[in-house]
Design an enzyme around this catalytic site. Structure first.
Site, PDB file in Angstrom:
ATOM      1  N   ASN A   1       0.793  -1.230   0.000  1.00  0.00           N
ATOM      2  CA  ASN A   1       0.000   0.000   0.000  1.00  0.00           C
ATOM      3  C   ASN A   1       0.826   1.281   0.000  1.00  0.00           C
ATOM      4  O   ASN A   1       0.362   2.316  -0.474  1.00  0.00           O
ATOM      5  CB  ASN A   1      -0.988  -0.003   1.167  1.00  0.00           C
ATOM      6  CG  ASN A   1      -0.334  -0.220   2.509  1.00  0.00           C
ATOM      7  OD1 ASN A   1       0.809  -0.642   2.609  1.00  0.00           O
ATOM      8  ND2 ASN A   1      -1.070   0.069   3.571  1.00  0.00           N
TER       9      ASN A   1
ATOM     10  N   CYS B   1      -3.128   0.511   7.387  1.00  0.00           N
ATOM     11  CA  CYS B   1      -3.181  -0.103   8.713  1.00  0.00           C
ATOM     12  C   CYS B   1      -3.766   0.858   9.739  1.00  0.00           C
ATOM     13  O   CYS B   1      -4.411   0.438  10.701  1.00  0.00           O
ATOM     14  CB  CYS B   1      -1.800  -0.575   9.152  1.00  0.00           C
ATOM     15  SG  CYS B   1      -0.579   0.755   9.276  1.00  0.00           S
TER      16      CYS B   1
ATOM     17  N   GLU C   1       5.227  -3.930  12.075  1.00  0.00           N
ATOM     18  CA  GLU C   1       3.969  -3.201  12.064  1.00  0.00           C
ATOM     19  C   GLU C   1       2.945  -4.099  11.386  1.00  0.00           C
ATOM     20  O   GLU C   1       3.079  -4.422  10.198  1.00  0.00           O
ATOM     21  CB  GLU C   1       4.097  -1.881  11.303  1.00  0.00           C
ATOM     22  CG  GLU C   1       2.790  -1.132  11.172  1.00  0.00           C
ATOM     23  CD  GLU C   1       2.813  -0.115  10.053  1.00  0.00           C
ATOM     24  OE1 GLU C   1       1.723   0.307   9.637  1.00  0.00           O
ATOM     25  OE2 GLU C   1       3.907   0.241   9.588  1.00  0.00           O
TER      26      GLU C   1
END
Length: 478
Positions: free
Chosen positions: A155, A285, A251
């Protein structure tokens, strides 16, 4: 070619005996390029090249490493138009967001170089601990860890790659970079920019290929000294189970909540929530992924949410500036659609959206979502936003904390006492007060708890994570 020699661009040459992976655009399914599917022997060669380059790179003076980073930032901006177009076509990002990713990345690189110059060691006197004297002291320094494996997601294929690569390099590490398959064309461009800036051979090596062939192989390779990963919780857990005794910085997923209290500025909250939930179709996220609103203001908040969601532009970013773009692939769209269908079947009230055209899912807002619905708990990574009504602040906090994730949360309130009360109880890495959940500024700490991550990122924190403390104890009497 020697055993320690590795040149990815040589592997890009057409070869009848090589398997290539086609990269298709999520916007029109057109083939926009191909990357080599490396085998384990080639991965070995890349890692050995990085290992061989480490001793000399770590000894390059910090100011010289910084100059290479400054130059890379300048080159990145020189190619902003071409890279923006590639981002749009490869990962389906709108042009405004794609251009912002490039400029933000250049800023990140520069700030990384600046920050490294201000990180200093320390000396510790022995007599500060009972039983010892001034004739014993420790010189404490930070040293690079070695070969860093950087694994980036689709992304933000330039920014989230650089957030791993730049801190690793400035600290004196060498890097093996594995981009997501979709996003690997951007990754190749990024590596070439660093090399054009003067990075020596072997210091930064990119590898591409099928996870089934090289995924487990690279994360368990004995010459990898650190793993920095951004991606799904499922994959992150798998890496952590396999990477024995290797430090991790991760992450992972999130289910970020926007908690709206009764005294909140509802129009302001709605504007922030819609922007936070639906930019890049929620494929972030840190996207707002659920609203927990006190029941007595829920109806008024929803009226503001409807007003904001209707402003969103939906479509193909190749044709116009849009907010809602097609999802990255059919699998992702099917997953989001299943969450929408489940919510409908279990009685959620559809406020807006609920339509699909191929991989393009219209921004969807549900009210009266209950805890038996999948969308209340699962991360959609798409444009669907559930509203869960609560009766009190305590209920909102308890419901937020029941999630297996703990990346970020927002709290909207005009009462500073309530804001700190909620923030102190939320089990997340970051609490945003009167703002959407988001990453940045990039020098702030960024982390997740529970299944949302391991370790702390952010420029200074990432540099420190990818170095190790070394103590040299000086004994003046003997």
């Amino acid at each position: 070619m020697s055993n320690n020699s590795y040149n990815f661009n040589d592997l890009m040459d057409k070869n009848e005996n090589r398997q290539y992976i086609q990269i298709t655009s999520p916007l029109d399914n057109s083939v926009i390029g191909k990357v080599p599917a490396l085998n384990q022997e080639e991965v070995d060669r890349a890692i050995q090249s990085a290992k061989a380059a480490f001793p000399s790179w770590r000894n390059v003076p910090l100011n010289e490493r910084a100059e290479i980073l400054y130059k890379a930032a300048n080159i990145l901006l020189e190619h902003i138009d071409r890279l923006t177009e590639l981002l749009v076509r490869e990962v389906g990002k709108d042009r405004k967001s794609a251009g912002s990713e490039i400029t933000r990345t250049a800023d990140f690189i520069r700030f990384t170089a600046d920050t490294a110059k201000s990180i200093h060691g320390e000396s510790i006197q022995g007599d500060t601990f009972s039983g010892f004297n001034k004739e014993k002291f420790a010189v404490v320094t930070r040293e690079p860890v070695g070969v860093v494996l950087a694994i980036s997601p689709f992304n933000y294929p330039i920014n989230l790659a650089t957030s791993k690569i730049a801190p690793a390099l400035i600290a004196g590490n060498t890097v093996i970079f594995k981009p997501a398959t979709t996003g690997s064309l951007c990754g190749i461009e990024l590596v070439n920019i660093f090399k054009a800036a003067g990075l020596p051979e072997g210091v930064l090596n990119i590898i591409t290929g099928n996870g089934s062939e090289i995924g487990d192989y690279v994360v368990t390779h004995p010459d990898i000294n650190f793993i920095n990963f951004t991606g799904s919780t499922e994959v992150g857990i798998g890496i952590s189970e396999k990477a024995h005794m290797v430090p991790l910085l991760m992450e992972l997923g999130g289910k970020d909540a926007a908690i709206v209290l009764k005294d909140a500025d509802l129009a302001f909250a709605a504007k922030n929530i819609i922007a936070g939930a639906f930019s890049y179709s929620g494929q972030r996220c840190t996207a707002v992924k659920r609203i927990l609103v006190v029941n007595e203001v829920a109806d008024l908040l929803i009226s503001h949410l409807k007003e904001e969601i209707q402003k969103l532009q939906v479509g193909n970013p190749l044709e116009k500036q849009v907010d809602i773009v097609p999802l990255i692939n059919t699998k992702a769209a099917d997953y989001v659609w299943d969450l929408i269908e489940d919510a409908k079947a279990k009685g959620a009230q559809l406020i807006y959206g609920g339509e699909r055209e191929g991989n393009l899912i219209y921004p969807t807002l549900f009210d009266y979502v209950t805890t038996d619905m999948r969308v209340a708990w699962e991360e959609p990574f798409g444009p669907v936003l559930p509203i869960l009504r609560v009766n009190s602040i305590d209920e909102a906090v308890d419901l937020a904390n029941q999630s297996e994730y703990g990346l970020q949360s927002s709290v909207f309130t005009e009462n500073l006492h309530d804001a700190f009360h909620v923030a102190s109880r939320l089990e997340v890495g970051t609490v945003q007060v009167n703002n959407k959940t988001e990453r940045g500024p990039d020098h702030f700490p960024f982390l997740g708890v529970k299944k949302s991550g391991i370790g702390t990122q952010g420029i200074r924190y990432s540099i420190e994570a990818m170095t190790r403390v070394k103590a040299t104890v000086i004994n003046l009497s003997h």
